[in-house]
Write an enzyme that holds these catalytic residues in place. Structure first.
Site, PDB file in Angstrom:
ATOM      1  N   ARG A 155      -3.135   1.750   4.905  1.00  0.00           N
ATOM      2  CA  ARG A 155      -1.734   1.185   4.285  1.00  0.00           C
ATOM      3  C   ARG A 155      -0.994   0.611   5.341  1.00  0.00           C
ATOM      4  O   ARG A 155      -0.743   1.380   6.273  1.00  0.00           O
ATOM      5  CB  ARG A 155      -1.166   2.394   3.455  1.00  0.00           C
ATOM      6  CG  ARG A 155       0.358   1.982   2.951  1.00  0.00           C
ATOM      7  CD  ARG A 155       0.922   2.893   1.964  1.00  0.00           C
ATOM      8  NE  ARG A 155       0.514   2.675   0.745  1.00  0.00           N
ATOM      9  CZ  ARG A 155       0.795   3.469  -0.314  1.00  0.00           C
ATOM     10  NH1 ARG A 155       1.980   4.071  -0.549  1.00  0.00           N
ATOM     11  NH2 ARG A 155       0.354   2.966  -1.436  1.00  0.00           N
ATOM     12  N   HIS A 198      -1.813  -5.174  -3.318  1.00  0.00           N
ATOM     13  CA  HIS A 198      -2.121  -3.744  -3.605  1.00  0.00           C
ATOM     14  C   HIS A 198      -3.459  -3.768  -4.439  1.00  0.00           C
ATOM     15  O   HIS A 198      -3.400  -3.404  -5.743  1.00  0.00           O
ATOM     16  CB  HIS A 198      -1.010  -3.010  -4.115  1.00  0.00           C
ATOM     17  CG  HIS A 198      -0.845  -1.528  -3.980  1.00  0.00           C
ATOM     18  ND1 HIS A 198      -1.852  -0.901  -3.542  1.00  0.00           N
ATOM     19  CD2 HIS A 198      -0.074  -0.634  -4.644  1.00  0.00           C
ATOM     20  CE1 HIS A 198      -1.674   0.464  -3.567  1.00  0.00           C
ATOM     21  NE2 HIS A 198      -0.608   0.647  -4.401  1.00  0.00           N
ATOM     22  N   GLN A 219      -4.339  -0.782  -6.835  1.00  0.00           N
ATOM     23  CA  GLN A 219      -3.493  -0.407  -7.806  1.00  0.00           C
ATOM     24  C   GLN A 219      -3.706  -1.833  -9.091  1.00  0.00           C
ATOM     25  O   GLN A 219      -3.873  -1.234 -10.158  1.00  0.00           O
ATOM     26  CB  GLN A 219      -1.964  -0.951  -7.390  1.00  0.00           C
ATOM     27  CG  GLN A 219      -0.958  -0.887  -8.416  1.00  0.00           C
ATOM     28  CD  GLN A 219      -0.794   0.823  -8.829  1.00  0.00           C
ATOM     29  OE1 GLN A 219      -0.498   1.430  -7.847  1.00  0.00           O
ATOM     30  NE2 GLN A 219      -0.999   1.013 -10.101  1.00  0.00           N
ATOM     31  N   ASP A 261       7.961  -3.053 -11.344  1.00  0.00           N
ATOM     32  CA  ASP A 261       7.810  -2.257 -10.284  1.00  0.00           C
ATOM     33  C   ASP A 261       9.223  -2.130  -9.529  1.00  0.00           C
ATOM     34  O   ASP A 261      10.148  -2.753 -10.068  1.00  0.00           O
ATOM     35  CB  ASP A 261       6.731  -2.901  -9.237  1.00  0.00           C
ATOM     36  CG  ASP A 261       6.536  -2.220  -7.923  1.00  0.00           C
ATOM     37  OD1 ASP A 261       6.748  -0.904  -7.922  1.00  0.00           O
ATOM     38  OD2 ASP A 261       5.994  -2.635  -6.889  1.00  0.00           O
ATOM     39  N   ARG A 266      -5.878   5.686 -11.074  1.00  0.00           N
ATOM     40  CA  ARG A 266      -6.053   5.475  -9.606  1.00  0.00           C
ATOM     41  C   ARG A 266      -7.260   5.964  -9.246  1.00  0.00           C
ATOM     42  O   ARG A 266      -8.016   5.375  -8.378  1.00  0.00           O
ATOM     43  CB  ARG A 266      -4.846   5.620  -8.951  1.00  0.00           C
ATOM     44  CG  ARG A 266      -3.853   4.765  -9.274  1.00  0.00           C
ATOM     45  CD  ARG A 266      -3.755   3.502  -8.886  1.00  0.00           C
ATOM     46  NE  ARG A 266      -4.243   3.404  -7.264  1.00  0.00           N
ATOM     47  CZ  ARG A 266      -3.331   3.259  -6.260  1.00  0.00           C
ATOM     48  NH1 ARG A 266      -1.996   3.464  -6.652  1.00  0.00           N
ATOM     49  NH2 ARG A 266      -3.624   3.264  -5.007  1.00  0.00           N
TER      50      ARG A 266
HETATM   51  N1   CP Z   1       1.479   3.364  -6.774  1.00  0.00           N
HETATM   52  C1   CP Z   1       1.009   3.652  -5.518  1.00  0.00           C
HETATM   53  O1   CP Z   1       0.576   3.256  -4.542  1.00  0.00           O
HETATM   54  O2   CP Z   1       1.837   4.894  -5.156  1.00  0.00           O
HETATM   55  P1   CP Z   1       1.869   5.714  -3.726  1.00  0.00           P
HETATM   56  O3   CP Z   1       3.023   5.015  -3.091  1.00  0.00           O
HETATM   57  O4   CP Z   1       2.468   6.861  -4.068  1.00  0.00           O
HETATM   58  O5   CP Z   1       0.637   5.687  -3.125  1.00  0.00           O
HETATM   59  N1  NVA Z   2       6.071  -2.432  -4.295  1.00  0.00           N
HETATM   60  C1  NVA Z   2       5.908  -1.022  -3.993  1.00  0.00           C
HETATM   61  C2  NVA Z   2       4.763  -0.385  -4.570  1.00  0.00           C
HETATM   62  C3  NVA Z   2       4.535   1.104  -4.360  1.00  0.00           C
HETATM   63  C4  NVA Z   2       3.488   1.522  -4.650  1.00  0.00           C
HETATM   64  C5  NVA Z   2       6.150  -1.109  -2.493  1.00  0.00           C
HETATM   65  O1  NVA Z   2       5.251  -2.020  -1.736  1.00  0.00           O
HETATM   66  O2  NVA Z   2       6.702  -0.283  -1.973  1.00  0.00           O
END
Ligand code: CP
Ligand code: NVA
Length: 320
Positions: A110, A137, A140, A230, A298
């Site tokens: 990440r 992502h 997701q 989101d 997930r």
């Molecule tokens: N939706 C998602 O990726 O959640 P986290 O940021 O908790 O991993």
């Molecule tokens: N769009 C959000 C998603 C978190 C899972 C972010 O990037 O923070």
């Protein structure tokens, strides 16, 4: 344009763009099988002896824990790499990737910048999975489309209304919709929509008219089977919080907006949610919300992704 160049014979999952529709369907098929076996209490040690490393520049609950739990269920091991490993600080990121890839079979990263993940995959010598970047992502989006198919029994004829920011999650979901033929209507304020370049990538991937973009969230949700939102401010955009609160205020998913959506529609959110901003308590806790099932999937889908990346689908599916 982000490059996705990969070493021969090593599969990565950096974006949904890189997957063919058949590959997505294969990941879903593996996922269904693994999920069914887990529900029946059947052990699936397909990843025994395999090691997954997790390297996170941003916080996470779902991505981190669902990968760690998922590989444990498949008989493998995970290593969460803390800040003391010094990624990006102690040595070059290329050296870090080259060495880490000697120890492990899979890395979930990440990162703030998508290029960090692309570069890592070019040098790691093992499979790399994008666990969220500023651009995408993919885990997701795959879990979301799997959840929609599971809920309605089919993706055919479904319409997703995306209400809010045209962000990383939206981009990956849109690409999944393009690949699988799902209709997408976006209620996104101007300035926060997809770039022309990304719209043209979506068109090439099969969304022939591009995502339908409307100004009014009510118009978007009227025909929706799924209402999806989101956060207004993603991780790394905190300096823009006040401006985004102002711009996105008319895009809140609340009971009034949901009253315009068909009764059988569901509410989805990748989470974490900023309750009272993009969604109200009554919607996320309401009868149409499937956010917890979505989060649970997930793990199931990522188990499918890991088995697919390591070319173990045949071992799992032969005889199923
Ligand atoms: N939706 C998602 O990726 O959640 P986290 O940021 O908790 O991993
Ligand atoms: N769009 C959000 C998603 C978190 C899972 C972010 O990037 O923070």
């Amino acid at each position: 344009m982000h490059s996705n160049s990969i070493k021969p014979r090593i599969r990565h999952l950096l974006t949904v763009e890189s997957l063919s529709p058949d590959e997505i369907r294969m990941i879903f098929r593996i996922t269904r099988e693994l999920k069914a076996r887990r529900a029946q209490g059947i052990a699936c040690p397909f990843l025994a002896g395999r090691v997954l490393a997790l390297l996170f520049e941003k916080p996470s609950l779902r991505t981190r824990v669902s990968f760690e739990a998922g590989i444990a269920q498949l008989g493998g091991t995970s290593l969460y790499l803390g800040a003391e490993t010094g990624f990006g600080k102690r040595e070059s990121s290329v050296d870090f990737a080259r060495v880490l890839g000697q120890y492990v079979d899979l890395v979930v990263i990440r990162a703030f910048s998508h290029e960090t993940v692309v570069t890592f995959a070019q040098h790691a010598g093992c499979s790399v999975i994008n666990g969220l970047t500023d651009h995408a992502h993919p885990c997701q989006a795959l879990a979301d489309l799997y959840t929609i198919e599971e809920h309605f029994g089919t993706l055919e004829g479904q319409t997703i209304a995306w209400v809010g920011d045209g962000n990383n999650v939206a981009r990956s979901l849109a690409m999944g919709c393009a690949k699988l033929g799902v209709r997408l209507i976006m209620a996104t304020p101007s300035g926060y929509r997809f770039s022309e370049q990304y719209v043209s990538q979506l068109r090439q991937a099969g969304m022939t008219a591009g995502p339908e973009v409307v100004d009014d969230p009510v118009e978007a949700v009227r025909q929706a089977s799924v209402v999806y939102t989101d956060v207004w401010t993603s991780m790394g955009q905190e300096a823009e919080t006040e401006e985004r609160r102002r711009v996105f205020a008319p895009y809140q998913v609340n009971s009034r907006l949901m009253s315009f959506a068909p009764k059988q529609s569901v509410f989805m959110h990748c989470m974490p949610a900023h309750r009272g901003e993009e969604v109200t308590d009554e919607v996320i806790d309401g009868p149409q919300s499937i956010v917890v099932i979505q989060a649970a999937n997930r793990m199931h889908v990522q188990k499918g992704i890991m088995v697919w990346l390591l070319n173990l689908a045949d071992a799992l599916l032969s005889g199923s």
